[in-house]
Design a protein around this motif. Structure first.
Motif, PDB file in Angstrom:
ATOM      1  N   LYS A  80      34.370  50.629  52.505  1.00 15.98           N
ATOM      2  CA  LYS A  80      35.131  50.246  51.312  1.00 15.98           C
ATOM      3  C   LYS A  80      35.749  51.469  50.650  1.00 15.98           C
ATOM      4  CE  LYS A  80      32.760  45.967  50.014  1.00 15.98           C
ATOM      5  NZ  LYS A  80      32.015  45.261  48.935  1.00 15.98           N
ATOM      6  N   SER A 121      38.829  52.375  52.739  1.00 18.82           N
ATOM      7  CA  SER A 121      39.949  51.440  52.672  1.00 18.82           C
ATOM      8  C   SER A 121      40.523  51.292  51.269  1.00 18.82           C
ATOM      9  CB  SER A 121      39.524  50.071  53.205  1.00 18.82           C
ATOM     10  OG  SER A 121      38.464  49.531  52.434  1.00 18.82           O
ATOM     11  N   ASN A 122      39.660  51.332  50.246  1.00 23.20           N
ATOM     12  CA  ASN A 122      40.123  51.102  48.875  1.00 23.20           C
ATOM     13  C   ASN A 122      40.237  52.375  48.050  1.00 23.20           C
ATOM     14  OD1 ASN A 122      40.114  48.377  49.522  1.00 23.20           O
ATOM     15  ND2 ASN A 122      38.081  48.036  48.672  1.00 23.20           N
ATOM     16  N   GLY A 123      39.739  53.485  48.580  1.00 23.33           N
ATOM     17  CA  GLY A 123      39.927  54.788  47.960  1.00 23.33           C
ATOM     18  C   GLY A 123      39.372  54.906  46.557  1.00 23.33           C
ATOM     19  N   SER A 124      40.134  55.573  45.701  1.00 20.95           N
ATOM     20  CA  SER A 124      39.667  55.875  44.349  1.00 20.95           C
ATOM     21  C   SER A 124      39.474  54.610  43.516  1.00 20.95           C
ATOM     22  CB  SER A 124      40.642  56.828  43.649  1.00 20.95           C
ATOM     23  OG  SER A 124      41.933  56.258  43.572  1.00 20.95           O
ATOM     24  N   GLU A 125      40.159  53.525  43.869  1.00 19.65           N
ATOM     25  CA  GLU A 125      39.980  52.266  43.141  1.00 19.65           C
ATOM     26  C   GLU A 125      38.540  51.774  43.272  1.00 19.65           C
ATOM     27  OE1 GLU A 125      41.687  47.663  43.161  1.00 19.65           O
ATOM     28  OE2 GLU A 125      42.754  49.237  44.254  1.00 19.65           O
ATOM     29  N   TYR A 126      38.000  51.837  44.480  1.00 21.29           N
ATOM     30  CA  TYR A 126      36.615  51.416  44.709  1.00 21.29           C
ATOM     31  C   TYR A 126      35.640  52.366  44.021  1.00 21.29           C
ATOM     32  CZ  TYR A 126      32.254  50.597  47.333  1.00 21.29           C
ATOM     33  OH  TYR A 126      30.941  50.354  47.694  1.00 21.29           O
ATOM     34  N   ASN A 158      40.313  59.814  40.359  1.00 17.55           N
ATOM     35  CA  ASN A 158      41.496  60.025  41.205  1.00 17.55           C
ATOM     36  C   ASN A 158      41.588  61.474  41.666  1.00 17.55           C
ATOM     37  OD1 ASN A 158      42.244  57.352  40.903  1.00 17.55           O
ATOM     38  ND2 ASN A 158      43.634  57.761  39.192  1.00 17.55           N
ATOM     39  N   TYR A 179      39.000  62.117  44.451  1.00 22.06           N
ATOM     40  CA  TYR A 179      39.384  61.563  45.756  1.00 22.06           C
ATOM     41  C   TYR A 179      40.466  62.402  46.409  1.00 22.06           C
ATOM     42  CZ  TYR A 179      39.488  57.842  49.222  1.00 22.06           C
ATOM     43  OH  TYR A 179      39.372  57.131  50.388  1.00 22.06           O
ATOM     44  N   GLU A 237      35.486  51.701  40.362  1.00 22.94           N
ATOM     45  CA  GLU A 237      34.678  50.515  40.037  1.00 22.94           C
ATOM     46  C   GLU A 237      33.203  50.887  39.894  1.00 22.94           C
ATOM     47  OE1 GLU A 237      35.223  47.521  42.962  1.00 22.94           O
ATOM     48  OE2 GLU A 237      37.349  47.218  42.526  1.00 22.94           O
TER      49      GLU A 237
END
Length: 240
Positions: A156, A159-164, A182, A185, A167
């Protein structure tokens, strides 16, 4: 806020070897503004100078309150003084872990004793190497997940990078600003960690070998892949 030396709490980043622990430890150290160290093997804490600078703590934002450091380890619970601390467990598809572990054990980055043991298992065939690996992997996951406050899925994060990552770290007890996540990452992207290679560009001698998920499909026969069925159920239930 300083922490009394006699009552220090740590953020532990723990996972089976080759699950992405080092990468995630660096990300957490930077985001939480806490110094990084490798528990039980301090020599491995001596990274490249630019990594040391980014994982030393002392950045412009406030450190995670009540904690003194980020510590990485692969050890088992009975070998780690994690009481009253926070455990982040890193989990990765066991098929990809095995592939990375296999290459690691053939490199000079691995300890001599571990390399010798793995070589001897290989004399009995790849099936035996996989079965031995899976017994260790499942034991590690099953012993640690009950003690873990946060579970980070390597796939995850890829695939989802700094967004994950945001969270996970924007909530109690972390409260890390998204801008910092951000930055982390970007600072620890695969091309920077690997010295300029893009994800998928392989260097079998590098600690950061390939930086992708799903590489296992290039390494297993159908019969070999079936050996992972039970471990995949454990993996999938752990990341829900």
């Amino acid at each position: 806020m300083s922490v009394n030396a006699t009552n220090q709490k740590h953020v532990w980043v723990i996972g089976f070897p080759k699950s992405g622990n080092t990468w995630i430890s660096y990300l957490c150290s930077y985001c939480l503004n806490l110094p990084f160290s490798n528990f039980g093997n301090p020599k491995e804490s001596q990274q490249k100078s630019w990594i040391k600078e980014l994982t030393r703590g002392g950045n412009d934002w406030s450190p995670m309150e009540g904690y003194s450091s980020v510590k990485k380890t692969h050890k088992y619970p009975d070998q780690v003084p994690f009481k009253d601390s926070l455990v982040i467990y890193v989990i990765r598809d066991p098929r990809d872990v095995f592939v990375s572990y296999h290459y690691f054990m053939r490199s000079t980055n691995a300890r001599m004793l571990g390399r010798a043991r793995y070589y001897l298992l290989g004399l009995l065939g790849k099936h035996q190497q996989i079965k031995w690996f899976l017994s260790k992997w499942m034991q590690h996951v099953q012993l640690w997940t009950p003690h873990s406050q946060v579970i980070v899925c390597y796939e995850k994060l890829l695939s989802n990078g700094s967004e994950y990552l945001n969270e996970l770290l924007s909530v109690d007890p972390f409260f890390v600003d998204g801008t910092i996540v951000n930055q982390a990452y970007e600072n620890f992207s695969f091309d920077k960690m690997s010295g300029g290679r893009k994800p998928g560009s392989e260097d079998q001698k590098s600690f950061f070998r390939k930086g992708i998920s799903g590489d296992w499909q290039n390494h297993f026969s159908g019969e070999e892949a079936e050996l992972f069925n039970r471990s995949l159920k454990i993996y999938q239930s752990s990341i829900r």
